[in-house]
Design a protein around this motif. Structure first.
Motif: not given
Length: 378
Positions: A173-182, A240-248
């Motif tokens: 899986a992919a993971a990223g931390v934004v505003d102290d949330k995973i 095949r191609n990446g995706v992007c999630y904008e948290v705000k």
């Protein structure tokens, strides 16, 4: 009779002349709040010695109060944690990078120090994330069966504990931390309603709960090989191609073509530039504002010519590169190398790197590989 009774009663309620003992002070003759302010500024490498001074000092060294004070004083230090998978071992092995003094010239040397064993054996293809003083090991597979388990390493005490399970089992899986949330994305086959609904999840350590993140069907059913966070957006790179999630805004989108085509392996972000290696093993940076890839100049004579497979992390604003080398193992082992690089952009917009140090930090058996590395502020 009456007088005697009154005297007895008076004697019974008379307060004791002996006051309760006061707890020992951290530093004699100083209020504890002042002492805490002083101790919080002392580098963490001296904490083992401080813990021998007294019981109150030992208790403080392992207390969250000290690390809260260090954070408020803007005094936390950044430490590198590396995860290795050794041959013939069912456990992931975790190490912390420490700097020690050597004799007789007393020049500092960086080495990897082993940490307590990871609790779960045979776990592969896990995802890693760090928030505050904790590292989270998320999902993975045991005997080819994906897991929803999450483990947490408290880097203050180097102790392991189980964290709340995800709603869905995942590997790769992919993971990223934004505003102290995973935020965790992908790594599961959406073959039923529950997996489809929870293809992306978010974990809040303050509440200890996982919640689903709504995602359109167009972006699902992807295995992820890399991830990063840039300007509040979680980038998840699939086959095949990446995706992007904008948290705000909660919106999903595709990763722009140039970034998607040039992203190789594990990457890290420093000042809005995503660093990774290219097809030739050279370090490059993608400037998000300009939308172009640039070579990181100034490193040709120091780093190996071919860095494919290296792991990179932002260590307090410095680019830390970790890689495996078989050249110095004498045929019986291999070396784990680290290089700490100061990166900057010049007036022309070019990226330059200056290596502050580069050295072998550990010798391991052949067929060992680096599973992950993370930076933790303590």
């Amino acid at each position: 009779m009456s007088t005697s009774t009154t005297a007895t009663a008076t004697a019974t309620v008379k307060p004791s002349a002996t006051s309760p003992p006061q707890p020992p002070q951290l530093i004699p003759s100083l209020p504890d709040d002042v002492a805490l302010n002083i101790i919080a500024r002392i580098p963490r490498c001296h904490h083992p010695t401080l813990s021998l001074v007294s019981k109150p000092m030992k208790s403080l060294i392992s207390s969250p109060v000290l690390y809260t004070a260090r954070s408020l004083l803007n005094a936390p230090e950044h430490f590198l944690y590396i995860t290795l998978r050794l041959p013939h071992s069912p456990f992931l092995r975790f190490y912390a990078l420490h700097q020690i003094s050597t004799q007789p010239n007393n020049n500092p040397k960086n080495i990897l120090v082993p940490l307590p064993h990871f609790p779960s054996p045979s776990l592969v293809a896990s995802t890693f994330a760090a928030i505050g003083p904790r590292i989270y090991v998320i999902g993975g597979s045991v005997q080819d069966i994906p897991s929803s388990h999450v483990w947490s390493l408290d880097c203050r005490t180097h102790t392991w504990e189980a964290a709340p399970n995800m709603r869905v089992s995942r590997e790769l899986a992919a993971a990223g931390v934004v505003d102290d949330k995973i935020y965790v994305i992908g790594g599961c086959v959406v073959d039923n309603w529950a997996r489809s609904k929870n293809w992306a999840e978010v974990y809040d350590p303050k509440t200890g709960k996982w919640n689903s993140v709504p995602s359109p069907i167009e972006v699902r059913d992807k295995w992820m090989h890399a991830s990063a966070v840039i300007d509040g957006k979680v980038y998840a790179m699939g086959d095949r191609n990446g995706v992007c999630y904008e948290v705000k805004s909660g919106s999903w989108g595709a990763v722009e073509t140039d970034l998607d085509n040039g992203w190789r392996g594990r990457a890290c972000v420093i000042d809005g530039v995503l660093f990774c290696y290219d097809y030739l093993g050279k370090i490059r940076g993608f400037d998000v504002k300009e939308g172009i890839w640039k070579e990181l100049k100034g490193l040709d004579k120091v780093l190996p010519k071919f860095l494919c497979g290296a792991t990179m992390v932002n260590l307090g604003g410095k680019l830390m590169v970790v890689w495996e080398s078989k050249d110095g193992g004498g045929g019986k082992g291999m070396e784990i190398w680290c290089a700490e690089i100061e990166v900057k952009k010049d007036e022309a917009g070019d990226l330059w790197g200056k290596i502050e140090w580069s050295d072998v930090v550990l010798t391991v058996p052949l067929r060992t590989f680096i599973a992950n590395c993370l930076a933790v502020a303590l």
